[in-house]
Write a protein that holds these residues in place. Structure first.
Motif, PDB file in Angstrom:
ATOM      1  N   TYR A 140       0.642  -0.935   0.063  1.00 30.28           N
ATOM      2  CA  TYR A 140      -0.131   0.001  -0.038  1.00 30.28           C
ATOM      3  C   TYR A 140       0.978   1.234   0.146  1.00 30.28           C
ATOM      4  O   TYR A 140       0.644   2.178  -0.895  1.00 30.28           O
ATOM      5  CB  TYR A 140      -0.881  -0.007   1.353  1.00 30.28           C
ATOM      6  N   CYS A 178       2.317   1.770  -3.567  1.00 28.86           N
ATOM      7  CA  CYS A 178       1.508   2.074  -4.478  1.00 28.86           C
ATOM      8  C   CYS A 178       1.449   3.716  -4.225  1.00 28.86           C
ATOM      9  O   CYS A 178       1.127   4.574  -5.178  1.00 28.86           O
ATOM     10  CB  CYS A 178       0.357   1.424  -4.514  1.00 28.86           C
ATOM     11  N   THR A 179       1.163   4.100  -3.015  1.00 36.46           N
ATOM     12  CA  THR A 179       0.768   5.371  -2.723  1.00 36.46           C
ATOM     13  C   THR A 179       2.011   6.220  -2.801  1.00 36.46           C
ATOM     14  O   THR A 179       1.666   7.461  -3.397  1.00 36.46           O
ATOM     15  CB  THR A 179       0.393   5.560  -0.983  1.00 36.46           C
ATOM     16  N   GLN A 237      -7.559   5.833  -6.782  1.00 33.11           N
ATOM     17  CA  GLN A 237      -6.002   5.431  -6.656  1.00 33.11           C
ATOM     18  C   GLN A 237      -5.802   5.029  -5.110  1.00 33.11           C
ATOM     19  O   GLN A 237      -4.838   4.175  -4.852  1.00 33.11           O
ATOM     20  CB  GLN A 237      -5.061   6.909  -6.861  1.00 33.11           C
ATOM     21  N   SER A 278      -4.418   1.289  -4.720  1.00 32.80           N
ATOM     22  CA  SER A 278      -3.444   0.831  -3.780  1.00 32.80           C
ATOM     23  C   SER A 278      -3.764  -0.276  -2.723  1.00 32.80           C
ATOM     24  O   SER A 278      -3.226  -1.090  -2.462  1.00 32.80           O
ATOM     25  CB  SER A 278      -2.876   2.205  -3.065  1.00 32.80           C
TER      26      SER A 278
END
Length: 332
Positions: free
Chosen positions: A219, A222-223, A248, A252
């Motif tokens: 997470y 991806c963030t 988005q 994530s």
């Protein structure tokens, strides 16, 4: 002039120091409240798929498999108990999901604070390796709370047979559609005592430690990627920590959920086998159960039900992270 001794004065604590305990308490309450709400919402989405997963994992090894796959298991379960049967025992998981997710987010923040005070500068953001480590620590803590909850859940989802109970005929199931969480708890305590609630703890520990590291790590990665793109596309030079749009955030969270479930799935399979297997005098170990499953079905047996688990984890995890992030924003 007579001598007048001076009494040293203790400086007043700064506003930051005075507010720190209160701030920590408020943040802890937010973690618990937001995590509980998100955990329950995620469980509503994923529970029928989790029931199918546990039933696939818990099939006996010494007889032909009852289910050909996830769809066949779903069809047979609905035919036998109706769609409502897929939510059997959901009351315990609701409480468990609230406790698990709240504990995960609370312990994740505590672990980050610990790492900042020991390994990393306290005034800087943790690198991705630090965040992954914090996730592993959070998972290790949560596993202790989660094992008893999952044991009750699994025994309500899957019939349990025990040759140790003289009041039951051979093959008589301990669970039925009317069995309550309290009845399962009483049965576990009567048979195995307090220790019985932590049957399968090693599997939960391995799954949660590694899986939660992958969950938070994926997470955060991806963030970071999405925020870097937003900063590159933005004309505002002061934009340092942009708020991601919902799609988005959900993307994530979906990647995080799939990472959590796939990488350490064999540990979860072994854990489910231990928790739903026959109660014998010899307490099964993680290694012995894993070896027996490998001999019977190989790697495929360790990943039985993995596809449906990964598929259901994407929307569930996306929902959890999105709810938590937006609640934090609204109540900042």
């Amino acid at each position: 002039m007579p001598y007048e001794p001076t009494i040293p004065t203790i400086p007043e604590p700064t506003t930051t120091a005075r507010l720190q305990p209160t701030s920590q308490g408020v943040e802890a309450l937010k973690d618990i409240a937001f995590g509980s709400i998100a955990g329950i919402a995620g469980k509503v989405v994923e529970y029928p798929f989790d029931t199918v997963k546990v039933r696939l994992q818990s099939q006996p090894d010494h007889v032909p498999l009852q289910y050909k796959g996830p769809l066949d298991c779903f069809r047979q379960s609905v035919r036998q108990d109706g769609f409502r049967g897929l939510y059997r025992g959901v009351s315990a998981p609701f409480a468990g999901a609230a406790a698990e997710t709240a504990c995960l987010f609370w312990s994740y923040r505590i672990a980050q604070d610990f790492l900042r005070s020991t390994l990393y500068p306290s005034d800087s953001a943790l690198p991705l390796t630090g965040l992954v480590t914090a996730g592993a620590l959070a998972g290790a803590v949560t596993s202790v709370i989660l094992t008893p909850i999952e044991l009750v859940k699994c025994r309500m989802q899957v019939p349990l047979h025990s040759p140790l109970d003289p009041t039951l005929r051979p093959g008589t199931s301990l669970s039925s559609s009317s069995l309550s969480p309290l009845a399962v708890i009483a049965d576990v305590y009567r048979r195995e005592g307090v220790r019985g609630f932590w049957r399968g703890q090693m599997g939960t520990f391995l799954r949660e430690t590694g899986g939660t590291a992958a969950w938070f790590g994926s997470y955060e990665a991806c963030t970071m990627f999405f925020k870097k793109r937003l900063r590159a596309l933005s004309s505002d030079p002061t934009l340092s920590d942009p708020m991601l749009p919902v799609h988005q955030q959900m993307a994530s969270g979906a990647v995080a959920g799939m990472s959590y479930n796939f990488i350490f799935y064999p540990a979860d399979t072994i854990k489910s086998k231990i928790q739903t297997g026959e109660l014998t005098h010899a307490r099964p170990t993680f290694l012995s159960t894993g070896r027996a499953l490998w001999r019977s079905h190989g790697l495929k047996g360790l990943y039985r039900g993995c596809g449906i688990t990964v598929a259901r984890s994407a929307p569930s995890s996306a929902l959890i992270f999105t709810i938590v992030e937006n609640l934090k924003r609204w109540f900042a």
